[in-house]
Each structure stands twice: as structure tokens, then as C-alpha cells.
Design a protein around this motif. Sequence first.
Motif, PDB file in Angstrom:
ATOM      1  N   GLY A 121      73.174  37.626  15.537  1.00 42.20           N
ATOM      2  CA  GLY A 121      72.970  37.313  14.004  1.00 42.20           C
ATOM      3  C   GLY A 121      71.691  37.299  13.490  1.00 42.20           C
ATOM      4  O   GLY A 121      70.800  38.137  13.907  1.00 42.20           O
ATOM      5  N   HIS A 122      71.210  36.396  12.789  1.00 46.50           N
ATOM      6  CA  HIS A 122      70.038  36.584  11.983  1.00 46.50           C
ATOM      7  C   HIS A 122      68.785  36.024  13.128  1.00 46.50           C
ATOM      8  O   HIS A 122      68.740  35.376  13.687  1.00 46.50           O
ATOM      9  N   CYS A 123      67.695  37.084  12.723  1.00 48.98           N
ATOM     10  CA  CYS A 123      66.549  36.742  13.529  1.00 48.98           C
ATOM     11  C   CYS A 123      65.576  36.864  12.476  1.00 48.98           C
ATOM     12  O   CYS A 123      64.946  37.971  12.463  1.00 48.98           O
ATOM     13  N   VAL A 124      64.888  35.577  12.199  1.00 49.27           N
ATOM     14  CA  VAL A 124      64.013  35.791  10.895  1.00 49.27           C
ATOM     15  C   VAL A 124      62.690  35.194  11.403  1.00 49.27           C
ATOM     16  O   VAL A 124      62.835  34.092  11.825  1.00 49.27           O
ATOM     17  N   GLY A 125      61.632  35.561  10.740  1.00 48.50           N
ATOM     18  CA  GLY A 125      60.161  34.849  10.776  1.00 48.50           C
ATOM     19  C   GLY A 125      59.943  34.471  12.260  1.00 48.50           C
ATOM     20  O   GLY A 125      59.643  35.238  13.163  1.00 48.50           O
ATOM     21  N   GLU A 126      60.098  32.877  12.407  1.00 41.02           N
ATOM     22  CA  GLU A 126      59.891  32.373  13.805  1.00 41.02           C
ATOM     23  C   GLU A 126      60.811  32.937  14.680  1.00 41.02           C
ATOM     24  O   GLU A 126      60.177  32.964  16.227  1.00 41.02           O
ATOM     25  N   GLY A 127      61.660  33.208  14.343  1.00 42.87           N
ATOM     26  CA  GLY A 127      62.719  33.685  15.517  1.00 42.87           C
ATOM     27  C   GLY A 127      62.169  35.083  16.025  1.00 42.87           C
ATOM     28  O   GLY A 127      62.414  35.422  17.087  1.00 42.87           O
TER      29      GLY A 127
END
Length: 260
Positions: free
Chosen positions: A106-112
Motif C-alpha cells: 500500500g501507501h508508503c509516503v514521507g516518513e514511511g
Amino acid sequence: MTRFHDRVTLERRGRVALILLDRPERLNAFDGELYQGLNEALHTFRDDVELWAAVIGSSSSRAFSAGVDIKALNAHAEAGRLQGVGGLDIDGNMFTNKPMIAAVEGHCVGEGVNLALGCDLIIADESAKFAISEIRIGTNPIDIPIKLSKKMGYTKAFAFLNPGTPKDAYWCERAGLVEQVAELGQAQQVALEFAEGLCRDCAPLAVRAQKETLWRAVFESEESAKEQGLEARTAMRKSNDYREGLIAFSEKRSPKFDGN
């Protein structure tokens, strides 16, 4: 299973720690409690001699992490606190020489993305979408471009960062950020199989020394890496695992390493 700040779980799978972000209602967006919970779980893994590798993932397939929680950040600012809501203890240093694998779905954004970059390997499933989008809201990331340049090289890192739109798992695999694209919903299983194989087939002291040599070569200097590697090899040749590896090889059997 152990819970940390009601945001993170750690499950022991033999020698492997399965660490899951568990704030699905906010897509694992980082608030203060999630930072604290994850850091405590990581310290638990690092300090436990029975755990030799970790897989870091999410309890939900919707997101690895949607980045920093904007609501928590705004509440922080309204209270007059200008610093962020927290930070990752694995950010900017070799937190542990034990191997860590990120399992991204799924989503992996910024701090992810920053968390995934703190791991040694990234396994992503077909749903994974990676993005650093600060420039689209008027600010610039600092640490992440530096890490991406080390992992991907300048051109691919530039393409990843600009114009800040999401990149799928296959693009990231071709760019060298993702090691393997798993079938939908299978990133954690593939990552666990890799970690379990590492713990089963390889001497843990040697794995850790090898990781540290590699990390130093990339993030410090070749001289630092060589010095550390030579010191580790000298010490390791006195270990039980080294003797076991030699005997098992001569007897044509699989070695039974114990980390000593």
C-alpha cells in the motif's frame, strides 16, 4: 505478542522479530505515540540476543505508512511546540548491525519511505506506492534525498523526488530501491522467508559484521569499513560459529549456528 503504546506490535517468529505498525485508522501516520512505540519495539529487537533479524511491516495492507500525522503536527504547533512530533531512532545511523527487512504494502509516503530506507532491504508487493511529496506543499526534505542518493544514485533519486508523484513497486525495483516485488498481499511472507533463511543458513556474527562493513563503506568511508571488517574477522575466527562452519563444511552437512 507485545504491544507498544497501542500503535506497534512485536511478534517473535523463531529468531525473527515481526514488527508491525498498527494504527490502521490513520494509515499508520506517525504521531508521538507511534514514534515512541516503534522506537521501543526496535530497541527490544536490537537488545534481545535471541532475535537475529527483523521484518518491519504493517498490520493493514492499505498502507505501510502515510507519513507524519498532519493533525498531530498541527496540534503540536498550536501548543507552541515548533519541533516535530517525534523521530526514528534508526534515522541517520546504523542503529543495529542485525539485518532489518521492510515489507511494504500500500501507501508508503514521507516518513514511511524514511523508515523503509532505514532497513537493509525492501520487499514490496504490487500495491505499493512510494512518494516524497514535500515540494508539492512548499517545503523540502533533507535526510531522505541524502539516503536516496546512496541507495539509487543521483539520477534515479532525482526522478523519484521530482515532481513528487507516487512511484509504483516495479519502478522502484528497476531503480534499485526495492529488492523484490511480491504478489499482492505477499510482501510480509516473502520478507519473513528471506529473514528466516538468513537466520537458518548464515552465521549471525558474520552477517552482522558484513552489514557493518557495507554500511560503513557507503555512509562513512572505505578506510573505516576495512578497519572494522578486519577487526571483526579476527575476533570471529575465535568463535564457536566459525569452528562449527568449518566442521559442517568438512562433514558436508548444514551448520548449526548459535551466535557465539
